[in-house]
Design a protein around this motif. Sequence first.
Motif, short mmCIF file in Angstrom:
data_model
loop_
_atom_site.label_atom_id
_atom_site.label_comp_id
_atom_site.label_asym_id
_atom_site.label_seq_id
_atom_site.Cartn_x
_atom_site.Cartn_y
_atom_site.Cartn_z
N ALA A 46 0.40 -29.06 -2.16
CA ALA A 46 -0.74 -28.52 -1.64
C ALA A 46 -2.00 -29.12 -1.72
N THR A 47 -2.14 -29.80 -3.01
CA THR A 47 -3.25 -30.34 -3.26
C THR A 47 -3.90 -31.40 -2.06
N SER A 51 3.71 -25.03 -0.65
CA SER A 51 4.38 -26.09 -0.98
C SER A 51 5.47 -25.77 -1.52
N TYR A 89 -9.03 -21.74 -7.61
CA TYR A 89 -8.26 -22.95 -7.96
C TYR A 89 -9.35 -24.29 -7.88
N TYR A 141 2.31 -19.68 -4.05
CA TYR A 141 2.95 -18.48 -4.79
C TYR A 141 3.73 -17.58 -3.89
N ASP A 159 -4.09 -20.64 1.02
CA ASP A 159 -3.35 -21.14 -0.04
C ASP A 159 -2.13 -20.29 -0.44
N LYS A 171 5.61 -32.66 -5.54
CA LYS A 171 4.50 -32.78 -4.94
C LYS A 171 4.74 -32.78 -3.11
N LYS A 194 6.47 -24.48 -6.47
CA LYS A 194 6.52 -23.20 -7.40
C LYS A 194 7.73 -22.59 -6.87
N ASN A 223 -3.98 -17.20 -7.96
CA ASN A 223 -3.97 -17.89 -9.35
C ASN A 223 -5.66 -17.66 -9.83
C1 LIG Z 1 -3.71 -21.94 -6.31
C2 LIG Z 1 -2.86 -23.27 -6.25
N1 LIG Z 1 -2.88 -23.95 -4.95
C3 LIG Z 1 -2.59 -25.30 -5.11
C4 LIG Z 1 -1.75 -25.73 -5.87
C5 LIG Z 1 -1.51 -27.29 -5.99
O1 LIG Z 1 -0.07 -27.12 -5.75
P1 LIG Z 1 0.87 -28.42 -5.49
O2 LIG Z 1 1.40 -28.85 -6.63
O3 LIG Z 1 1.88 -28.28 -4.34
O4 LIG Z 1 0.02 -29.56 -5.02
C6 LIG Z 1 -1.62 -25.09 -7.35
C7 LIG Z 1 -0.98 -25.50 -8.55
O5 LIG Z 1 -1.11 -25.24 -9.62
C8 LIG Z 1 -2.38 -23.48 -7.46
O6 LIG Z 1 -2.23 -23.05 -8.32
#
Ligand SMILES: Cc1ncc(COP(=O)(O)O)c(C=O)c1O
Length: 397
Positions: free
Chosen positions: A98-99, A236, A123, A208, A205, A247, A239, A177
Amino acid sequence: MSRSPAAERVSRFGTTVFSEFSALALKHGAVNLGQGFPDFDGPEAVKEAAQRAIRDGVNQYAMGMGAKDLRQAIAEHAARFYGQQVNPDTMVTVTSGATEAILDVILGLVDPGDEVVAFEPFYDSYDANITFVGAKARYVPLRPPDAQHATWWFDREEVRAAFGPRTRLLILNTPHNPTGKVFTREELEFLGGLCAEHDVKVLSDEVYEHIVFAPARHVRPSTVPVLADRTVTVSSMGKTFSLTGWKIGWVIAPPSLRDAVQRAHQFVTFATASPLQVATAAALRLPDSYFQELATQYLARREKLLRGLKEAGLPAHAPEGSYFILTNISHLGFPDDMAFCRHLVTQVGVAAIPPSVFYSPEHRHLGQGFARFAFCKTDGVLDEGVRRLREGLTKHR
Ligand SMILES: Cc1ncc(COP(=O)(O)O)c(C=O)c1O
């Protein structure tokens, strides 16, 4: 004097709080309830699928937009859980977590000088990515539960005031988060109305999405009619399948928005690990029972940590989703959350994260009365963490 080699756009980023507290946790032999990744492994069948793909020679570049079968599996998953109709060829791009997806969306949809509205705490990559494109963030704080509000909430007038003629994007994160808030359909309809009024797009996003506790229910923002045409869904597999190191992420969006994101993606990573895409398709096709079991197990972990925190004198609101708990620490007499978390890791032997780092400087004080604990940990680790908190915090109660 020679000037710093760091470009201005990165010069204000120091080491992240995660690195600092993980290093401290290691040095002091602390139980790490800070970092948000599971200390248990993902499903055997999914790991086996990745190994098989490597053995079978799926080792060269995947298609830029993502392997066809994974895009198909993402579309099937969206239909199965949300009744969402997704064309895998025109509405999906597979990314490196997701990053990367978040960066691609911001690169693809936001110009320098534009404004992006987001909620605090946030985040941390949102803020950095908004900086990267030369846009300006307008933050609206989420407010803690109180006598009138059973969950974290936002002031509608504050959100309305954050929107203006330069607003281009709203960033949503549900389940959220670190507060654990799950946005309700009614809240999403309100936000969608504002976005329609100001012609604003939405980055949603949802990493979760499968860690949600009844009676809360994850409402995918793009399934709310007013948001359907303007929302880019980001998620993604990390989780949901306890494989955060893989990733593999994705975006789902109407074709014109997907096209803008894809244009960015092709020059950010171009394509993502091929064998892990094969295995992610298998993961997304696991039976419903896998997803139900994941939520059930997280519910038991949430209850265990909530109970332990309460016994240690750290009251907390039960999160509706995600694997984080924000505890109130304002009654313990520490100057702020940073001081509390440093004390906790060095003297009590438990690492937590100070949430004020997830706020803009202007609103940092709002996070200083809390600490973030993660419950994506095995029972033994949670039990030991709680034991240490009970013993170590006695004199502060
Ligand atoms: C709210 C949120 N968005 C995105 C991510 C990143 O996800 P990924 O590991 O798939 O890049 C996280 C990871 O902790 C997250 O908590």
